[in-house]
Structure formats: structure tokens, C-alpha cells
Design a protein around this motif. Structure first.
Motif, PDB file in Angstrom:
ATOM      1  N   HIS A 148      -7.631  36.470  24.918  1.00  0.00           N
ATOM      2  CA  HIS A 148      -6.608  37.193  25.676  1.00  0.00           C
ATOM      3  C   HIS A 148      -7.176  38.405  26.393  1.00  0.00           C
ATOM      4  O   HIS A 148      -6.425  39.169  26.996  1.00  0.00           O
ATOM      5  N   THR A 190       1.249  42.665  27.876  1.00  0.00           N
ATOM      6  CA  THR A 190       1.036  41.810  29.049  1.00  0.00           C
ATOM      7  C   THR A 190       0.005  40.721  28.758  1.00  0.00           C
ATOM      8  O   THR A 190       0.218  39.538  29.059  1.00  0.00           O
ATOM      9  N   LYS A 191      -1.108  41.100  28.149  1.00  0.00           N
ATOM     10  CA  LYS A 191      -2.183  40.133  27.881  1.00  0.00           C
ATOM     11  C   LYS A 191      -1.777  39.079  26.851  1.00  0.00           C
ATOM     12  O   LYS A 191      -2.197  37.918  26.943  1.00  0.00           O
ATOM     13  N   GLY A 193       1.301  38.130  26.326  1.00  0.00           N
ATOM     14  CA  GLY A 193       2.479  37.413  26.783  1.00  0.00           C
ATOM     15  C   GLY A 193       3.667  37.568  25.866  1.00  0.00           C
ATOM     16  O   GLY A 193       4.482  36.652  25.719  1.00  0.00           O
ATOM     17  N   ARG A 195       6.934  40.340  24.460  1.00  0.00           N
ATOM     18  CA  ARG A 195       7.803  41.303  25.125  1.00  0.00           C
ATOM     19  C   ARG A 195       7.935  42.639  24.409  1.00  0.00           C
ATOM     20  O   ARG A 195       8.454  43.599  24.987  1.00  0.00           O
TER      21      ARG A 195
END
Length: 212
Positions: A148, A190-191, A193, A195
Motif C-alpha cells: 500500500h 487514502t492508501k 482505502g 474511511r
């Protein structure tokens, strides 16, 4: 003032929480609910900062209600799940529903008050006992962590987060500012995925990034 809605099918629990939290100078109990449909209605009506959510309620349960509420656009109420850990599968479902914090019902009154303030401030919360239980649940179903692209510092922040530390505690542990911690956390979400902070911790244990 932190506006609260309390959801629990036990009237004695609702009353006890309302008395405890209503006595705090920075908190007010705007509504109470006995099931999932009622808590969604109370949340739309009062727009609380935090909802204390029981998991096992009749009809539309706390997991379903949490999934609905966490799907609302920001700013949305934060959901603090109060659980007795009767069933591991229920806990896992609540995590996937996007709850912002988890606390055992037998927690001390001061712990509950502190947890409400933490969640209201935008931080996630996993009680140490909850974290240990999650480790057992998730280690049995490891996923491939994959690549990631976390930097070394982001990996440090994620490990500290998985230990249940607040932003300030993470900043002290990795020797950066709180604002820098927030920047790293945004990059991590973000990396990976995911929330929110709770789902990042779940990923860390499930993937094997954090080993018991």
C-alpha cells in the motif's frame, strides 16, 4: 456543548447513561431511543455530536442504524458503540458499519465520559479490552496486506494508532506535531482505502501488519 442521543433497549441503561452524561457541564442529552429506527429518527431530529449505540436492539438493530448514520454526509453524528461482546460476529459487523468508537458497557463512568469527549473531538476510540478482542477475531481471518506504499513514518503512526493512542500521544511517540500526525493519518486512510481510524486499525490486524 456536546449534544447526545442514547440508544439502548434497556430503560435502566438509558436512564443511567442519561444521568451520568447529563451531569457533565459540557454535555446535554437531546434524545433517547430503544431501537434502531428510533435512534435514526432521533439523530435526524436533534443532529447530536455523538450517539451512544447499543448493538443488540429489537427490529432495526444498532449495527444497521450505525451503517445508515455513518453514511450520512459530513458533518454527521459520531457513533460510540457500547457492547458486551456477547458475539464476535456482531462486533465485526459493527466495525464494518463504520462505528467511530467501541467501549464495553462495564467501563467505569469516567471512561465513558472521556470516550464521549474523544469521539466528539473527531478521534476514534478502541478500549484496550476491545482491541485485544479484535485481535483474536481478525487474526483468524488474515488478508494479504499487499503493497500500500506506506512510508516508514506512516507505518509508525499506524502502529501507534493500533495501540489505541490519541493524536497527541502518537505525536509524542513519533516526535512530530499533532498537525503532522493528522496529515499522516489522512495519507494512511487514502492508501489503505478505508474511511476512518477504526477501519485502519482493523486493516492493520486483519492483514497481519500488526502481529499479536
Amino acid at each position: 456543548m456536546i449534544r447526545l442521543v442514547i440508544a439502548d433497549d434497556d430503560p435502566l441503561v438509558r436512564q443511567a447513561l442519561a444521568v451520568l452524561l447529563g451531569a457533565e457541564p459540557d454535555m446535554t442529552v437531546a434524545g433517547v431511543a430503544a431501537d434502531g429506527l428510533e435512534v435514526v429518527y432521533q439523530a435526524r431530529l436533534h443532529r447530536p455530536a455523538v450517539i451512544l449505540m447499543d448493538v443488540r436492539m429489537p427490529g432495526h438493530d444498532g449495527v444497521a442504524a450505525t451503517r445508515l448514520i455513518t453514511g450520512w454526509p459530513e458533518p454527521r453524528p459520531r457513533v460510540l458503540v457500547l457492547t458486551t461482546f456477547d458475539q464476535d460476529e456482531v462486533v465485526d459487523r459493527a466495525i464494518r458499519a463504520g462505528a467511530d468508537g467501541f467501549l464495553l458497557k462495564r467501563a467505569a463512568p469516567a471512561e465513558i465520559v472521556a470516550a464521549v469527549r474523544t469521539v466528539a473531538g473527531g478521534e476514534g476510540l478502541l478500549a484496550p479490552t476491545v482491541t485485544r478482542r479484535l485481535m483474536g477475531i481478525l487474526a483468524a481471518r488474515p488478508d494479504d496486506p499487499g503493497d500500500h506504499g506506506l512510508t516508514g513514518r506512516e507505518a509508525e503512526v499506524l502502529r501507534a494508532l493500533a495501540e489505541g493512542r490519541s493524536n497527541a500521544e502518537i505525536a509524542e511517540a513519533v516526535n512530530v506535531s499533532v498537525e503532522t500526525v493528522k496529515t499522516h493519518l489522512k495519507a494512511i486512510l487514502t492508501k489503505l482505502g478505508v474511511r476512518d481510524r477504526t477501519q485502519a486499525v482493523v486493516w492493520a490486524y486483519r492483514s497481519g501488519f500488526i502481529r499479536r
